[in-house]
Design a protein around this motif. Structure first.
Motif, PDB file in Angstrom:
ATOM      1  N   GLU A  49      46.949  50.290  41.445  1.00 37.64           N
ATOM      2  CA  GLU A  49      47.054  49.049  40.676  1.00 37.64           C
ATOM      3  C   GLU A  49      45.673  48.480  40.369  1.00 37.64           C
ATOM      4  OE1 GLU A  49      48.601  44.466  41.398  1.00 37.64           O
ATOM      5  OE2 GLU A  49      49.628  46.106  42.427  1.00 37.64           O
ATOM      6  N   ALA A  50      44.781  48.539  41.349  1.00 39.12           N
ATOM      7  CA  ALA A  50      43.428  48.008  41.165  1.00 39.12           C
ATOM      8  C   ALA A  50      42.669  48.788  40.101  1.00 39.12           C
ATOM      9  CB  ALA A  50      42.674  48.047  42.489  1.00 39.12           C
ATOM     10  N   LYS A  51      42.801  50.095  40.096  1.00 37.69           N
ATOM     11  CA  LYS A  51      42.119  50.909  39.079  1.00 37.69           C
ATOM     12  C   LYS A  51      42.586  50.522  37.676  1.00 37.69           C
ATOM     13  CE  LYS A  51      42.966  55.119  40.465  1.00 37.69           C
ATOM     14  NZ  LYS A  51      42.877  56.603  40.461  1.00 37.69           N
ATOM     15  N   GLU A  52      43.876  50.352  37.517  1.00 39.42           N
ATOM     16  CA  GLU A  52      44.415  49.978  36.208  1.00 39.42           C
ATOM     17  C   GLU A  52      43.928  48.595  35.795  1.00 39.42           C
ATOM     18  OE1 GLU A  52      48.605  50.314  36.748  1.00 39.42           O
ATOM     19  OE2 GLU A  52      48.603  52.518  36.711  1.00 39.42           O
ATOM     20  N   TYR A  53      43.914  47.677  36.739  1.00 41.70           N
ATOM     21  CA  TYR A  53      43.474  46.304  36.470  1.00 41.70           C
ATOM     22  C   TYR A  53      42.006  46.283  36.052  1.00 41.70           C
ATOM     23  CZ  TYR A  53      42.385  41.376  37.392  1.00 41.70           C
ATOM     24  OH  TYR A  53      41.955  40.073  37.279  1.00 41.70           O
ATOM     25  N   LEU A  54      41.152  46.952  36.819  1.00 42.60           N
ATOM     26  CA  LEU A  54      39.718  46.945  36.536  1.00 42.60           C
ATOM     27  C   LEU A  54      39.399  47.677  35.236  1.00 42.60           C
ATOM     28  CD1 LEU A  54      38.418  47.621  40.147  1.00 42.60           C
ATOM     29  CD2 LEU A  54      38.208  45.472  38.879  1.00 42.60           C
ATOM     30  N   ALA A  55      40.093  48.775  34.984  1.00 45.24           N
ATOM     31  CA  ALA A  55      39.861  49.523  33.749  1.00 45.24           C
ATOM     32  C   ALA A  55      40.211  48.686  32.527  1.00 45.24           C
ATOM     33  CB  ALA A  55      40.671  50.813  33.763  1.00 45.24           C
ATOM     34  N   ASP A  56      41.205  47.826  32.675  1.00 42.36           N
ATOM     35  CA  ASP A  56      41.607  46.947  31.573  1.00 42.36           C
ATOM     36  C   ASP A  56      40.623  45.798  31.369  1.00 42.36           C
ATOM     37  OD1 ASP A  56      43.646  46.016  29.602  1.00 42.36           O
ATOM     38  OD2 ASP A  56      43.768  44.314  30.973  1.00 42.36           O
ATOM     39  N   LYS A  57      39.977  45.364  32.453  1.00 38.27           N
ATOM     40  CA  LYS A  57      39.103  44.191  32.398  1.00 38.27           C
ATOM     41  C   LYS A  57      37.649  44.523  32.072  1.00 38.27           C
ATOM     42  CE  LYS A  57      42.056  40.925  33.783  1.00 38.27           C
ATOM     43  NZ  LYS A  57      42.345  39.699  32.995  1.00 38.27           N
ATOM     44  N   ASP A  58      37.207  45.752  32.366  1.00 36.12           N
ATOM     45  CA  ASP A  58      35.777  46.061  32.329  1.00 36.12           C
ATOM     46  C   ASP A  58      35.579  47.491  31.812  1.00 36.12           C
ATOM     47  OD1 ASP A  58      33.175  47.036  33.269  1.00 36.12           O
ATOM     48  OD2 ASP A  58      33.049  45.194  34.435  1.00 36.12           O
ATOM     49  N   LYS A  59      34.942  47.622  30.649  1.00 40.98           N
ATOM     50  CA  LYS A  59      34.768  48.939  30.032  1.00 40.98           C
ATOM     51  C   LYS A  59      33.884  49.858  30.868  1.00 40.98           C
ATOM     52  CE  LYS A  59      35.442  47.400  25.255  1.00 40.98           C
ATOM     53  NZ  LYS A  59      34.824  47.261  23.906  1.00 40.98           N
ATOM     54  N   SER A  99      31.003  39.352  38.699  1.00 34.12           N
ATOM     55  CA  SER A  99      32.082  39.922  39.510  1.00 34.12           C
ATOM     56  C   SER A  99      33.383  39.140  39.444  1.00 34.12           C
ATOM     57  CB  SER A  99      31.637  40.021  40.978  1.00 34.12           C
ATOM     58  OG  SER A  99      31.635  38.741  41.598  1.00 34.12           O
ATOM     59  N   GLN A 100      33.351  37.953  38.864  1.00 31.70           N
ATOM     60  CA  GLN A 100      34.570  37.137  38.837  1.00 31.70           C
ATOM     61  C   GLN A 100      35.709  37.855  38.121  1.00 31.70           C
ATOM     62  OE1 GLN A 100      34.787  34.128  40.641  1.00 31.70           O
ATOM     63  NE2 GLN A 100      32.849  35.055  41.294  1.00 31.70           N
ATOM     64  N   VAL A 101      35.370  38.633  37.109  1.00 38.23           N
ATOM     65  CA  VAL A 101      36.401  39.331  36.342  1.00 38.23           C
ATOM     66  C   VAL A 101      37.037  40.458  37.164  1.00 38.23           C
ATOM     67  CG1 VAL A 101      34.899  41.073  35.274  1.00 38.23           C
ATOM     68  CG2 VAL A 101      36.913  40.247  34.041  1.00 38.23           C
ATOM     69  N   LYS A 153      37.912  40.164  40.369  1.00 33.33           N
ATOM     70  CA  LYS A 153      38.837  39.620  41.361  1.00 33.33           C
ATOM     71  C   LYS A 153      40.275  39.913  40.950  1.00 33.33           C
ATOM     72  CE  LYS A 153      36.202  35.695  43.222  1.00 33.33           C
ATOM     73  NZ  LYS A 153      36.225  34.229  43.409  1.00 33.33           N
ATOM     74  N   PRO A 154      41.162  40.211  41.871  1.00 36.08           N
ATOM     75  CA  PRO A 154      41.018  40.245  43.334  1.00 36.08           C
ATOM     76  C   PRO A 154      40.716  41.638  43.883  1.00 36.08           C
ATOM     77  CG  PRO A 154      43.327  40.430  42.782  1.00 36.08           C
ATOM     78  CD  PRO A 154      42.573  40.386  41.467  1.00 36.08           C
ATOM     79  N   TYR A 155      40.004  42.460  43.103  1.00 41.29           N
ATOM     80  CA  TYR A 155      39.770  43.849  43.509  1.00 41.29           C
ATOM     81  C   TYR A 155      38.283  44.196  43.519  1.00 41.29           C
ATOM     82  CZ  TYR A 155      44.795  44.331  42.683  1.00 41.29           C
ATOM     83  OH  TYR A 155      46.165  44.186  42.720  1.00 41.29           O
ATOM     84  N   ARG A 156      37.465  43.291  44.041  1.00 45.69           N
ATOM     85  CA  ARG A 156      36.029  43.570  44.046  1.00 45.69           C
ATOM     86  C   ARG A 156      35.660  44.698  45.014  1.00 45.69           C
ATOM     87  NH1 ARG A 156      33.303  37.694  44.333  1.00 45.69           N
ATOM     88  NH2 ARG A 156      34.942  37.446  45.899  1.00 45.69           N
TER      89      ARG A 156
END
Length: 206
Positions: free
Chosen positions: A9-19, A181-183, A185-188
């Motif tokens: 879930e974290a990988k999907e979230y971060l990939a969507d938020k940060d290129k 890093s705020q973007v 969260k919650p997977y820093r």
């Protein structure tokens, strides 16, 4: 051994938020943090890793495992300090690991209730032991307790990776890194791990 339940879930979230993270995640699609379910082992590895390279830490850890057979409180405390020195451990680190082993034996460290404690509560307990500072405590939260939102700003590897991928020609301050890093969260924790991975030839594991 196990990986965090939130990893996919974290990988999907971060990939969507940060290129940038999306690209780094794509390079290592099947890699993850591993939990060895041995809190003493994780703390020993973190102590070994203090202020040295990943490769140097891995070499010392392998020699220590070869010497002890199994890294445990019992095998460590039974070993002669000179033999530990031959593995590459400095005298201060031998002392720090001894402090940790004794803290487990004396009930000062309480792994049975760590899952119910907040990040800061666990950190406070850990740093009460001489040799464990904030960085070591954060490594423990990341690798043993699998806390999802740890950003170890004292980690030089993380700072270098962020500078490489986000800083361009400008040196980022810790305040700017916090804002960046705020973007995540919650997977820093997961962002941190992939940023480490972008620099190291082998995955960081404690």
């Amino acid at each position: 051994m196990s990986c965090p339940s939130y990893w996919v879930e974290a990988k999907e979230y971060l990939a969507d938020k940060d290129k940038i993270l999306a690209y780094l995640i794509s390079l290592y699609p099947d890699e993850t943090i591993i939990n060895y379910h041995n809190p003493f082992y994780t703390l020993v590895k973190a102590i070994i890793g203090q202020q040295i390279s990943v490769n140097a830490a891995n070499a010392i850890s392998k020699r220590l495992e070869s010497l002890l057979g199994t890294i445990s409180i019992e095998t460590y405390l039974a070993m002669d300090s000179e033999a530990l020195r031959q593995c590459g451990l400095s005298r201060p680190k031998i002392s720090y690991i001894t402090n940790i082993a004794q803290a487990f034996e004396q009930g000062i460290l309480t792994p049975q209730i760590w899952p119910m404690m907040s990040d800061q509560e666990v950190i406070s307990q850990l740093i009460s032991i001489k040799g464990i500072g904030l960085w070591t405590a954060q490594m423990f939260l990341i690798f043993h307790l699998h806390r999802s939102d740890i950003l170890p700003l004292a980690d030089l590897g993380l700072i270098n990776a962020i500078q490489r991928h986000y800083g361009q020609s400008q040196r980022l301050t810790k305040g700017e890194i916090q804002e960046l890093s705020q973007v995540w969260k919650p997977y820093r924790t997961v962002a941190t791990w992939y940023l480490w991975r972008s620099l190291d030839p082998i995955p960081v594991q404690y």
